[in-house]
Every structure is written in structure tokens, then in C-alpha cells.
Scaffold this active site. Structure first.
Site, PDB file in Angstrom:
ATOM      1  N   PHE A 211     -19.709 -19.782 -86.146  1.00  0.00           N
ATOM      2  CA  PHE A 211     -18.702 -20.469 -86.955  1.00  0.00           C
ATOM      3  C   PHE A 211     -17.331 -19.986 -86.517  1.00  0.00           C
ATOM      4  CE2 PHE A 211     -15.692 -21.226 -90.261  1.00  0.00           C
ATOM      5  CZ  PHE A 211     -16.040 -22.477 -90.750  1.00  0.00           C
ATOM      6  N   ASP A 320     -14.013 -13.321 -81.973  1.00  0.00           N
ATOM      7  CA  ASP A 320     -13.489 -13.921 -83.199  1.00  0.00           C
ATOM      8  C   ASP A 320     -13.785 -12.973 -84.357  1.00  0.00           C
ATOM      9  OD1 ASP A 320     -13.125 -15.266 -85.579  1.00  0.00           O
ATOM     10  OD2 ASP A 320     -14.026 -17.137 -84.901  1.00  0.00           O
ATOM     11  N   LYS A 351      -7.994 -14.115 -92.769  1.00  0.00           N
ATOM     12  CA  LYS A 351      -8.646 -13.612 -93.990  1.00  0.00           C
ATOM     13  C   LYS A 351      -8.042 -12.295 -94.487  1.00  0.00           C
ATOM     14  CE  LYS A 351     -13.141 -15.931 -93.495  1.00  0.00           C
ATOM     15  NZ  LYS A 351     -13.555 -16.486 -94.777  1.00  0.00           N
ATOM     16  N   THR A 375       5.549 -25.369 -85.987  1.00  0.00           N
ATOM     17  CA  THR A 375       6.771 -25.164 -86.756  1.00  0.00           C
ATOM     18  C   THR A 375       6.841 -23.758 -87.350  1.00  0.00           C
ATOM     19  OG1 THR A 375       6.971 -27.490 -87.302  1.00  0.00           O
ATOM     20  CG2 THR A 375       8.136 -25.959 -88.746  1.00  0.00           C
TER      21      THR A 375
END
Lengths: 494, 494
Positions: A211, A320, A351, A375
Site C-alpha cells: 500500500f 516507504d 502520518k 503550490t
């Protein structure tokens, strides 16, 4: 040091409303030093089933505005403290899931409230800058005092981003750019390159059960549940098998090594195959523990070999750490457990770090402006809070605490699975980043709901697992609160 | 009401350091009612060239941490106020770019500082929830009092997200899901659907020159500059021509209508062609004014026809208002200028709304949990600030103010292009959302840097354009400050 929680009775643990369910008191904390005693609650307190009437009413209202089908209940964050989440019906629950592993040091930590109430910080909360072009004066210092103090080995640079998905998306882009520049031998694209962006095809190799997020680049590497991907166009990128190991790992060394060798061999084959297909693998992405996919572990040797295979074939190696990073495994980064000299080219996070981003090696730096850009590119107010979280982790020695607490948690899970072998299996974990499997998904789901009604919030993952994702301030006496509730539920299970 | 700014002299406008450059005072504000006089500065004040020595030093330090090549200068956000951005060298500049159009009511607005200093709000800043599963008690109210009060016509629902890219990514996903469910005639996917996610191929139709973000799904629909896309894998999705109109629009009605008809015809052909290719168009995405791509406008008739073509072919119609939304065109949403009864199926937003997200029609609601989902799904602390921004917009009647200010700005640009026809052309705009083209990119870039050294921050877009993106509190006297600086630069241009 004496603790206010040397003895935790069952009554104290479940709350008055459910006290009649409490039969025994087997798990008693002896060593818990409750440094957060001044702001944490000492026990769950249940007033209704969860969701209660007020949560149900608000969920119904929310259904008029957006999809409400994933809502568990509505929360009173003002009243929540430390390890305890309070809901809108006045139920106070021990939180062992912490907003999908994203609350680092508990609710309303005094150190964080101080950051917000400090008038000197107000500007950071109301003037969100376009960080890539107009950063605030303090931003270099905040990165240096904050994120860079936890930079993974060999990774000197960090790109701030807003969330886990955009961190991974941009990490992938950094790998694509790095790979093509390496191929070109120059950072200056040809006119043909510039006019034919659609034709440049590269891939990211990911693993079954992985994931990495839900935006379309990330989603192409996410393979935990079909519902995440259904109907959404994807890329034809290689998916290697993630080892399916037997637990405890140290009792199945030989079989597990065989399984890992098989996965490594297939991975290398896929890298070669995709190069021949004309879609070379620019990067290999992997979680140190597959979290959403079911808390699947692999050995340090597996990750180190995989990293070598990636390097051998000129692929970047991306770890990751969105869910594993931030201390829950007992190290700040889960990959530190590998003991590798050169663990990764890119490490992404979000997180528990409150802001997203990725660390990367010098040679992965992009060559031009606006290639890795948007941005906002993060939010400096989150860096203020993160710096304070890192201070608390150091001052309270929370990584050592997590290691100690994790031993108690995993030890308790081993005991339970020995007692209920037909119900539980595959207890596993590092630090408090633990999981256990339940015989059937329906039983797993029921146990999670029952635990909640008894004052303990748990989360599921994979097909059969319960995952434990407490905050870093979760102590041994909290482990015992959970174990007492859970063992009663198992005893009562028909 | 009398104004403290009836007469704005050139000295006051450029600051003492540059006062010697000021020769005249042609643009004088008569009507400006400076409701923000109590917290806004009254003029620029320049002490060094920009970037000054402190900015250069910090930029160099930032280069040790991450790519620093897009950094303009470092800012002192604490000292910035209203329409004026202060840098770390003490330069105070009139900000007509506002962090890439993302500061709605100026810097350090008292109403927003009050939100942060209110102890009742502290919890929202330190306890970031997983909104999709555990929303805060006040969240329904905050959505109802905030975002839903500005819901576009026909769109009753809103999904909160974190930034512009993830808003668009998730809007695309919502359209894919809606399209397939419509095809299936049921929301229950077959086993074949579930096991073959990779095979389901759909597309999003976008326009040449469009900008919809930089994550991989968004990037596949972004076509403003090759450097954004170079090396990154993309999808084979249709790209229709965006009309290239002549300005002022009302003086070129016939030629522009022909150009728009050509683009509509090609768009419809592409939808048919992609369906035949087996990659049907699930959604058509378009900006009401192409912003990043060069402030390209089209007529209301064009958008209304396009929307009809999308509906005729069963495609969702997604209006991306990330840059145009929030009031700068004089309406809250730019698409309101179309006067359409049924303008869109999905409208996405971010930037000035401080939080990302998208509004959508009832029938676009996803059928199951976790299809449109991520850990944070926005940030309730941003909704608190947004609710206050919307209050200020209403209380100070800022949309009407923007319309008035915009007329002064566009009028001034028309005058300048009449005076300097070899330098300037194509002045255009709605509200203060204006742009003008410069003869050459190098001249454009030079003018932007010179304006900055004279106390005015501008931004470029497209190949040749300067874009104006002031905050909603930008008044006529600010227009005149800008025009005075800019006309001097043009007069001095060799």
C-alpha cells in the site's frame, strides 16, 4: 520511581458502565512509569455502545454531505487526552489505532498546545506560504532542527510535501527524472524529449500486498485490496511477490529464507523482463513492514539483498515509511532494524511526522526548478509541531519506552495465541508496531467492535489481521488494559 | 466614508529607497475605502534589491537541503500585513501574486489570528483526525457553515481533501467510479471486475494548455509546460484544443465564435474516437480560465456547449476552480459568469479556500466506503480558517469590491497597452483575475523582476503573460500603486 498505576483493576480499566463484565485481573502493570500522568486519563470510561446516539445522528447528517459509510464515530477531540480518545457520547476509549497510526505523542499533548498558543507562532498558522518559491525565514532552521535530525543514513536532503500520497507521487517523479538523466548522461533534455513526454515510459516495481497511497501514480503500486483500485486506470508496471513468512520469524528461519529467495529471484526476473519490454524499472518501492496489506514482515537479509538487486540494475530503492516511520517500531525508522550501511536512495514519510515528504540522496536531486513542485509543498505550521514532537521523543526517551512496551504487547499476544490456537495465530511485531491474525475475517471484525464497546480502539489490516498502532506514549499498563479487555472477549467467544 | 488613502503620492508608493525614480503621479485613487487600514500597510518600502543579502544567504543554505532553484526570496511572514509581503531583508512589497493565488484576505488578517489565538480552537490544530473514519463533533457544522454556503449550483455534496492535486485526483476517481457503475447498471462489481483492475481502462479528456496539478493522474491532464511532464509516465488520454481567442473578447465576437466552434467539434470527435479505441471518456475536465497555461479565456457559450457535449456522450463535466475559485473573478466561482442552469457535475477547489476538495452532484456519490479515501482527507483546522474567510468576504462585501477593483485594473491595463502597443497586448480579465501579454518572454521576465525591485510582486504564466492574482482585499488605490510602478518601467524600457 513510583507509579500511580502500579495496580490497575478491571473496574478501573473498563469503566463503571461495563464493570459488570469484568471477571478477573490477570495483567497487572508493575513497572509503568506514567510520565504523562498529568494529562493522560487513567482508564477507559464507557457510557453507551459505540457509535452512540449522538454519533449516529451526526453520521446521518454527514451522509447528506458526503459518503459516510467509513465513519466509525464522531469524536470530542477537546476532551481527548494522551492515549484516550473521547467520543461525542462521552465514551472514553484507549486508542490503540491513533487515527490510522498518525498521532505521535497522544491527544492534546501539552507541548503541542503550547506551540499553538504561542503568539510568535500565530503567523505560521494563518499565512500558508508557497514554500517552493517564498519560504519563511525560519524554514531552513526548522528543517535543520526538525526533519534533518532524523535523516536516514546516507540521505542528506529532504523535500517537504503535504501528505503520504503526494510524498510518494513526488518520490516516484524524482526517481523517473533521476533515471532518465542517468540514461541521457546529461540533465539537458533533447527537443525530442520535450515534445514527446507521452512516449517516455518508465515503471516502478512494487510488491503484492503493498500500500503506497491512492492517487493514481501511488495507486498503480498499491495492491492491498481490489476496492482501492477498482475502475481507476492504472499503469502496466511490474508487481513482485512479497514474501509470505511464517511467524515467529526466528522459529522458521529456513523456510522463510527459501520463500524470500524465491521472491528475490522473481523480482530480479521482473526487472529484466520490464527492461526488455521497453519500460525499464526506474525505482523499486517497498514498505519495511507491509502495513495496510496485513503487517507482513521480511528479514533484514531480504531487504538488504533487494536493495543490492535494485542497485545492480540501476534502479533507485525507495523505502516507504509513511506508516512505519516515526518511532513505533522502537527505532525512528523501521529500516534501521536492517542494520544496513546504505539502506535506501529515497525514504518517504507522513502520518506521525505530521507533514509529508521524502528524504533522498544527493544524486537524486532534480536538476531544474518546478520539476518537483506544487503550490504549497507542505505546511510550515506542521513543521513547528513536528519539531516539538521530536523534542518530546528525545526528552522522554520514547524509542526505548516503545521497545519496552512492545515487548510486553508482543509477549501478551504470544500468550493469547497459545491459549486460543483456534482463534489466534501469527502474532508478530517490532516495538509496538504489532499484529495478530484471527481465524476468520468476520470474527476479526466482531472482536474489533466488541473491544471498542469495552473501551479499546483497534484497527484491522489485510484479510485477517488486527493491527496495533498506539501512540509512542503507550506504556506497559496500557498494554495490560488492552490485554485484559481482549482476553475476556476471547474467553467469551463462542 | 472618508479614506485615509485619497491621495497616494509616488513617494509613498515606491518607498524612500526608490523615491528618486518617481517622476509623476498619474494614477490617483479617489474612491478607495480602506477597511483594512488598521492592519494593512499603506505603501511598499524597499531597502535592497530582491533577493537581498539575507535571502541570498538563506537560499544558499536551502540548497544544501533541497532544490532551491525556484526560490524567489525568503519572507518575514510575521511582519507581512494585508496586501504587503515583507521579506527577510526588510523590503515590503505590494503582493499582486499572493503565494500563487492562495492568500484570500491578505497576510495576518486579524480575523484569522483570532481563530488561532482562541483556546477553544487549539485542539483542532494539534489533533489532526482521520476525517473519513473519526471526524470531530463540529465537522458537519463547519462544512454546513463553511463550504456548503458556497456550493455551486446543483452540487449538494462536498468531499474535503488536502490540496489541489489530491482534489483533482479524487475527483477523477469519482468520475471513473460513477462512469463504470453507470455502465454496469449496478454498483456491485463482478468478480471479473475485482480481479482485473488493471484491465479497466477509462480516460479523462483535457485541453491543450491546461494545468490540473502534478501528481500522476493530474499530470496526465496537464499540458501547460513540457518541464512539468518530462520523464514521467502518463496515460494515453485525449487532449482537445482550447480556443485561442482574440481580446478584448467583445471586439472579436465572430472570429472567436468560429475558433470556439472548431474546438467544440474536435472535442466531440475525440470523445467518439476514444470510445471506439476502448478507452471511453469518463469525464471532461476544464478550467473556467486557463491560469498556469496563460490566462486563456473562453466565452460562456463555449463552456455551456461543452457541458452539453459531455452530457450527450455520458461523460461527467468537471470544472477545476483550484485557481479561479474563491472570489477573484468577482463571483465566488468563475463558472458563475456562464449563467448556466446546470454548470457542472464536479467542481474542485483549493488555494484561496485554504483546504482542498470537490463539490459534486448527488448521483456522483460513491457507493462504498474507502473508494475515495486517505488518512487525513483534509484538515479541520483549515476549515476553521475558511469559515472565517467566508465571513470576512460577506461582511466586507468583497466580491463587489473585487469587481470594482478589477475594473480599475483592467482599465489601467487597456490604457497601458494602448500606449505601448509594441510591448503589451491582449489585456484581459474578470474581476481582479487579470493578465496582459508582453512581446517577448525575456522582456516579460525582466519586467517582473524590475517591478519586484520597485516594490510590486507579479507572477508570470503561459509563454508571454503576466498574471495578476491579488488578494480579495486589493483596492483601487493598490491598483494605482501597481500601475504607477509598472508604467514607469514601461516608459524606461529600451
Amino acid at each position: 520511581m513510583p507509579s500511580r498505576h502500579v495496580w490497575i483493576g478491571r473496574k478501573a480499566m473498563c469503566g463503571e458502565a461495563h464493570a459488570h463484565r469484568c471477571k478477573s485481573c490477570r495483567y497487572v502493570s508493575k513497572a509503568a512509569v506514567n510520565t504523562q500522568a498529568d494529562y493522560d486519563y487513567d482508564r477507559p470510561l464507557m457510557k453507551t455502545q459505540v457509535p452512540g446516539p449522538r454519533s449516529k445522528e451526526l453520521t446521518k447528517q454527514m451522509g447528506q454531505i458526503q459518503n459516510n459509510t467509513a465513519i466509525n464515530f464522531f469524536c470530542n477531540y477537546e476532551e481527548s487526552r494522551g492515549n484516550f480518545l473521547v467520543d461525542v457520547d462521552g465514551n472514553r476509549m484507549l486508542d490503540v489505532y491513533t487515527q490510522i497510526a498518525s498521532i505521535p505523542i497522544g491527544y492534546n499533548h501539552p507541548a503541542l498546545l503550547k506551540v499553538v498558543s504561542d503568539p510568535n507562532n500565530a503567523s505560521a498558522f494563518v499565512n500558508r506560504p508557497a514554500l517552493g518559491i517564498l519560504p519563511p525565514e525560519s524554514f531552513v532552521d526548522k528543517l535543520t532542527e526538525g526533519l534533518l535530525t532524523v535523516a536516514p543514513k546516507g540521505l542528506n536532503r529532504v523535500q517537504n510535501m503535504a501528505c503520504g500520497s503526494c510524498s510518494n507521487e513526488n518520490a516516484y517523479k524524482a526517481m523517473f527524472i533521476w533515471y532518465r538523466n542517468k540514461e541521457r548522461g546529461t540533465s539537458i533534455p533533447s527537443d525530442a524529449d520535450l515534445s514527446s513526454c507521452m512516449i517516455n515510459q518508465l515503471s516502478i516495481l512494487s510488491f503484492s500486498g503493498a500500500f503506497h497511497g491512492r492517487t493514481m501514480g501511488c495507486l498503480a503500486t498499491t495492491h492491498s485490496k481490489p476496492i482501492h483500485k477498482l475502475d481507476v486506470p492504472s499503469f502496466d508496471w511490474p508487481i513482485a511477490p512479497f514474501p509470505r513468512l511464517q511467524y515467529p520469524l526466528d522459529e522458521h528461519v529456513r523456510e522463510n529464507a527459501q520463500e524470500e529467495a524465491r521472491c528475490l529471484e522473481e523480482t530480479e526476473d521482473l526487472i529484466v523482463k520490464w527492461r526488455h519490454k521497453g519500460m525499464p524499472v526506474a525505482g523499486v518501492v517497498i514498505e519495511p513492514i507491509q502495513a495496510e496489506g496485513g503487517d507482513n514482515h521480511a528479514s533484514a537479509a531480504f531487504f538488504i539483498s533487494l536493495r543490492k538487486i535494485a542497485s545492480k540494475h540501476g534502479c533507485a530503492f525507495h523505502v516507504d515509511e509513511v506508516q512505519t516511520g516515526g518511532g513505533a517500531t522502537g527505532r525512528f525508522w523501521a529500516h534501521e532494524h536492517w542494520g544496513a550501511e546504505d539502506p535506501a536512495d529515497i525514504v518517504s514519510f507522513s502520518k506521525k511526522l505530521l507533514t509529508g515528504g521524502f528524504f533522498y540522496r544527493d544524486e537524486m536531486e532534480t536538476d531544474k526548478p518546478y520539476r518537483i513542485f506544487n503550490t504549497w509543498m507542505g505546511d510550515p505550521s506542521k513543521n513547528l509541531l513536528l519539531a516539538e514532537v521530536l523534542n518530546v521523543i528525545r526528552q522522554e526517551n520514547l524509542l526505548a519506552e516503545v521497545t519496552r512496551t512492545g515487548k510486553a504487547l508482543l509477549g501478551g499476544l504470544y500468550e493469547l495465541q497459545a491459549k486460543y490456537p483456534n482463534l489466534l495465530s501469527r502474532a508478530r511485531g517490532q516495538g509496538t508496531f504489532c499484529a495478530i491474525d484471527v481465524c476468520k475475517a468476520s470474527v476479526r471484525d466482531k472482536l474489533i467492535l466488541q473491544a471498542r464497546d469495552n473501551g479499546v480502539i483497534l484497527g484491522g489490516c489485510g484479510d485477517l489481521s488486527i493491527r496495533f498502532r498506539p501512540a509512542l506514549i503507550f506504556k506497559e499498563h496500557h498494554v495490560h488494559m488492552f490485554l485484559n479487555v481482549f482476553s475476556d472477549l476471547l474467553a467469551a467467544h463462542k
